[in-house]
Design an enzyme around this catalytic site. Structure first.
Site, PDB file in Angstrom:
ATOM      1  N   TYR A  24     117.829 -64.527  42.899  1.00  0.00           N
ATOM      2  CA  TYR A  24     116.924 -65.318  43.730  1.00  0.00           C
ATOM      3  C   TYR A  24     115.662 -65.710  42.976  1.00  0.00           C
ATOM      4  CZ  TYR A  24     120.055 -63.832  47.403  1.00  0.00           C
ATOM      5  OH  TYR A  24     121.175 -63.608  48.155  1.00  0.00           O
TER       6      TYR A  24
ATOM      7  N   ARG B 177     123.144 -59.329  56.473  1.00  0.00           N
ATOM      8  CA  ARG B 177     124.486 -59.895  56.382  1.00  0.00           C
ATOM      9  C   ARG B 177     125.015 -60.171  57.788  1.00  0.00           C
ATOM     10  NH1 ARG B 177     124.243 -55.390  52.905  1.00  0.00           N
ATOM     11  NH2 ARG B 177     124.463 -55.909  50.684  1.00  0.00           N
TER      12      ARG B 177
ATOM     13  N   HIS C  47     120.668 -54.505  48.615  1.00  0.00           N
ATOM     14  CA  HIS C  47     121.381 -54.593  47.348  1.00  0.00           C
ATOM     15  C   HIS C  47     121.331 -53.246  46.631  1.00  0.00           C
ATOM     16  CE1 HIS C  47     120.663 -59.221  47.050  1.00  0.00           C
ATOM     17  NE2 HIS C  47     121.759 -58.931  47.704  1.00  0.00           N
TER      18      HIS C  47
ATOM     19  N   LYS D 116     126.477 -51.874  53.672  1.00  0.00           N
ATOM     20  CA  LYS D 116     127.653 -51.488  52.901  1.00  0.00           C
ATOM     21  C   LYS D 116     127.597 -50.005  52.567  1.00  0.00           C
ATOM     22  CE  LYS D 116     128.718 -55.944  50.749  1.00  0.00           C
ATOM     23  NZ  LYS D 116     128.926 -56.668  49.469  1.00  0.00           N
TER      24      LYS D 116
ATOM     25  N   ARG E  62     120.750 -65.978  54.591  1.00  0.00           N
ATOM     26  CA  ARG E  62     120.361 -64.786  53.823  1.00  0.00           C
ATOM     27  C   ARG E  62     119.732 -65.212  52.499  1.00  0.00           C
ATOM     28  NH1 ARG E  62     121.566 -59.252  52.947  1.00  0.00           N
ATOM     29  NH2 ARG E  62     122.441 -58.710  50.900  1.00  0.00           N
TER      30      ARG E  62
END
Length: 310
Positions: free
Chosen positions: A291, A165, A282, A189, A259
């Site tokens: 994807y 990211r 993720h 994250k 990304r």
């Protein structure tokens, strides 16, 4: 990170005069503190929760009025205002999470918000570059000085090589890159750390940038710096991508598109879905699976263009 208890001001400067509203706002801020300190949510995520819940509190100011009919009426007004399905889904998720927390903490007696139905949101397939396009894009970096050119090239190569990211790239320090093993340590994250490999093209670009970095940098640790020498930010990276896209003739390309492109090319090349999930950071495999749809669509398009019986 935003300190616990930050942002306890009233809604539009008016909330807080009514004791009932004050109680609701206090509960919302306690919930946000919980998300930051216990759950480990990012500042951006918590800001979204706070915004949605304060909007709700302007209509439902009292915890005793936090009922299913009132919540449905609040969401119904959003529909009348023409809010998107994504906004409705986000607001629904916010009040449901708040409700679950409030029940556990004895602030309300029943979890009525659990009965709310979130609207289904159609996810658009992300914009990705083809492999040839990606190569052309990487070679289209343009800058005012040689040092900035080296920096921009390294940023683009690393974004494409790792799929990280933009916020993660901005946070990189010099010590996060293992040049010998070609691995980079990323803080994602929820402060979750992961290691991502990168290839020779990115390694060469990083080496070129590091030879120039000290001429631009005014901070010790940051891997990438802006024109004033401080740590680079997302806005500057957006400008770098925009400038490169203009040179390459790749319209409507965002930093996040790199990304998406990295993930799609990994899957096109036979990478395992769970490996890609780990690489992208993720938390859910379902997020990574989008994807696979992109890869399938690209395969279908290639078939239609190339097969004589298509």
């Amino acid at each position: 990170m935003e300190p616990a208890g930050a942002g306890r001001e009233g809604w539009d400067g008016t909330m807080g005069d009514d004791p009932r509203q004050s109680q609701m706002l206090e509960a919302i801020e306690d919930f946000c503190d919980y998300l930051i300190l216990v759950v480990g949510r990012s500042d951006a995520t918590v800001r979204g929760y706070r915004s949605d819940l304060r909007h709700m509190a302007a209509t439902i100011p009292d915890l005793t009025e936090f009922t299913l009919p009132n919540l449905r009426a609040w969401l119904g007004r959003a529909v009348e205002e023409g809010k998107s399905r994504a906004t409705l889904a986000r607001r629904t998720a916010s009040v449901k999470s708040f409700s679950t927390w409030a029940v556990k903490n004895g602030l309300i007696s029943g979890d009525e918000a659990a009965r709310l139905v979130s609207p289904k949101v159609t996810r658009n397939l992300p914009r990705v570059l083809g492999e040839v396009q990606a190569g052309e894009f990487m070679g289209s970096a343009a800058a005012d000085t040689e040092d900035e050119f080296r920096r921009d090239s390294a940023i683009l190569e690393l974004l494409y090589a790792t799929g990280m990211r933009v916020s993660e790239l901005c946070g990189l320090d010099l010590g996060d890159v293992d040049h010998h093993r070609r691995m980079v340590r990323v803080l994602g994250k929820g402060d979750k750390e992961r290691m991502i490999p990168f290839g020779k093209a990115a390694a060469d670009a990083l080496e070129q940038w590091l030879e120039a970095r000290d001429r631009m940098a005014k901070v010790e640790d940051a891997m990438f710096v802006g024109v004033r020498g401080g740590r680079i930010d997302a806005r500057q990276i957006r400008r770098i991508v925009d400038r490169t896209a203009q040179v390459a003739g790749a319209d409507h390309l965002s930093p996040h598109s790199l990304r998406h492109t990295a993930a799609t090319h990994l899957l096109d090349g036979g990478a395992d879905l769970r490996q890609v999930q780990e690489m992208l950071g993720h938390s859910s495999l379902q997020t990574t699976q989008i994807y696979t749809h992109v890869s399938s669509q690209r395969l279908l398009e290639a078939f239609r263009q190339a097969h004589p019986r298509a």
